[in-house]
Design a protein around this motif. Structure first.
Motif, mmCIF file in Angstrom:
data_model
loop_
_atom_site.group_PDB
_atom_site.id
_atom_site.type_symbol
_atom_site.label_atom_id
_atom_site.label_comp_id
_atom_site.label_asym_id
_atom_site.label_seq_id
_atom_site.Cartn_x
_atom_site.Cartn_y
_atom_site.Cartn_z
ATOM 1 N N THR A 27 0.675 -1.170 -0.435
ATOM 2 C CA THR A 27 0.070 -0.179 -0.397
ATOM 3 C C THR A 27 1.436 0.892 0.492
ATOM 4 N N SER A 28 0.408 2.426 0.240
ATOM 5 C CA SER A 28 0.999 3.623 -0.350
ATOM 6 C C SER A 28 1.475 4.120 1.543
ATOM 7 N N GLN A 29 2.860 4.653 1.891
ATOM 8 C CA GLN A 29 3.003 5.506 3.154
ATOM 9 C C GLN A 29 1.752 6.335 3.319
ATOM 10 N N GLY A 30 1.078 6.988 2.129
ATOM 11 C CA GLY A 30 -0.229 7.752 2.964
ATOM 12 C C GLY A 30 -1.349 6.771 3.336
ATOM 13 N N GLN A 31 -1.379 6.031 2.739
ATOM 14 C CA GLN A 31 -2.466 5.573 3.496
ATOM 15 C C GLN A 31 -1.976 4.842 4.976
ATOM 16 N N ILE A 32 -1.283 3.967 5.206
ATOM 17 C CA ILE A 32 -0.585 4.084 6.647
ATOM 18 C C ILE A 32 -1.096 5.568 7.386
ATOM 19 N N SER A 33 -0.246 6.149 7.203
ATOM 20 C CA SER A 33 -0.637 7.554 7.953
ATOM 21 C C SER A 33 -1.231 7.904 8.453
ATOM 22 N N LYS A 34 -2.097 7.626 6.924
ATOM 23 C CA LYS A 34 -4.643 8.571 7.492
ATOM 24 C C LYS A 34 -4.748 7.271 8.108
ATOM 25 N N ILE A 35 -4.233 5.935 8.443
ATOM 26 C CA ILE A 35 -4.578 5.002 9.603
ATOM 27 C C ILE A 35 -3.925 5.198 10.838
ATOM 28 N N GLU A 36 -3.054 5.944 10.577
ATOM 29 C CA GLU A 36 -2.356 6.063 12.135
ATOM 30 C C GLU A 36 -2.700 7.464 12.828
ATOM 31 N N ARG A 37 -2.780 8.248 11.610
ATOM 32 C CA ARG A 37 -3.723 9.931 12.275
ATOM 33 C C ARG A 37 -5.186 9.555 12.576
ATOM 34 N N GLY A 38 -5.501 8.307 12.440
ATOM 35 C CA GLY A 38 -7.572 8.757 12.450
ATOM 36 C C GLY A 38 -7.733 9.297 11.735
ATOM 37 N N VAL A 39 -7.629 9.231 10.473
ATOM 38 C CA VAL A 39 -8.199 9.794 9.088
ATOM 39 C C VAL A 39 -9.149 8.807 8.654
ATOM 40 N N VAL A 40 -8.670 7.622 8.815
ATOM 41 C CA VAL A 40 -9.919 6.234 7.484
ATOM 42 C C VAL A 40 -9.364 5.298 8.983
ATOM 43 N N SER A 41 -10.610 4.329 8.910
ATOM 44 C CA SER A 41 -10.163 3.497 10.102
ATOM 45 C C SER A 41 -10.841 2.583 9.296
ATOM 46 N N PRO A 42 -9.699 2.020 9.791
ATOM 47 C CA PRO A 42 -9.565 0.665 8.800
ATOM 48 C C PRO A 42 -10.433 -0.567 9.021
ATOM 49 N N SER A 43 -10.450 -1.834 8.228
ATOM 50 C CA SER A 43 -11.057 -2.249 8.589
ATOM 51 C C SER A 43 -10.706 -4.056 9.604
ATOM 52 N N VAL A 44 -11.532 -4.808 9.557
ATOM 53 C CA VAL A 44 -10.636 -5.502 10.680
ATOM 54 C C VAL A 44 -9.235 -6.095 9.768
ATOM 55 N N SER A 45 -10.059 -6.627 8.033
ATOM 56 C CA SER A 45 -9.930 -7.571 7.374
ATOM 57 C C SER A 45 -7.809 -6.371 7.110
ATOM 58 N N THR A 46 -8.787 -5.182 7.108
ATOM 59 C CA THR A 46 -7.220 -4.121 6.819
ATOM 60 C C THR A 46 -5.985 -4.605 8.144
ATOM 61 N N LEU A 47 -7.312 -4.132 8.885
ATOM 62 C CA LEU A 47 -6.038 -4.166 10.894
ATOM 63 C C LEU A 47 -4.798 -5.752 10.353
ATOM 64 N N GLU A 48 -5.856 -7.036 10.884
ATOM 65 C CA GLU A 48 -5.276 -8.068 10.400
ATOM 66 C C GLU A 48 -4.212 -8.072 9.299
ATOM 67 N N ARG A 49 -4.197 -7.741 8.195
ATOM 68 C CA ARG A 49 -3.273 -7.713 7.183
ATOM 69 C C ARG A 49 -2.104 -6.897 7.360
ATOM 70 N N LEU A 50 -2.156 -5.774 8.078
ATOM 71 C CA LEU A 50 -1.062 -5.090 8.292
ATOM 72 C C LEU A 50 -0.407 -5.159 9.515
ATOM 73 N N LEU A 51 -1.239 -6.589 10.629
ATOM 74 C CA LEU A 51 -0.578 -6.828 11.561
ATOM 75 C C LEU A 51 0.978 -7.593 11.620
#
Length: 108
Positions: A27-51
């Motif tokens: 994915t993009s660094q920008g997408q990771i940044s948005k998740i970490e800043r709480g701008v977007v709320s990732p789905s459970v499947s996205t959380l599982e994938r990132l972890l």
């Protein structure tokens, strides 16, 4: 802990920067940044994938919340039973939620 804090904490524990995590997760660094800043709320499947790309797994559990029609006195008593750390975490979560709600209203 919310999704933003979880991803940031695990990423930092593994010594990764956002770009390295993004590369691993395709994915993009920008997408990771948005998740970490709480701008977007990732789905459970996205959380599982990132972890998962960091060698960790997501574990969910449920804990009792306020009961319907709970009196103010009961809510206060429950609050007073919390540790200082739990009170701070609760206040931070509330602040984050209110900030997101205010931003959503501005966007509408």
């Amino acid at each position: 802990m919310d999704a933003a804090g979880l991803i940031r904490e695990v990423r930092e524990r593994h010594g990764l920067d956002q770009r390295a995590l993004a590369r691993r997760a395709r994915t993009s660094q920008g997408q990771i940044s948005k998740i970490e800043r709480g701008v977007v709320s990732p789905s459970v499947s996205t959380l599982e994938r990132l972890l998962g790309v960091m060698g960790e797994r997501l574990q969910l559990d449920a804990s009792p919340g306020p009961r319907p029609n709970q009196s103010t006195r009961e809510l206060r008593r429950d609050y007073e039973r919390l540790s200082v750390e739990e009170r701070v975490a609760q206040a931070a979560a509330l602040s984050s939620a209110l900030t997101r709600m205010a931003a959503d209203e501005e966007d509408a």
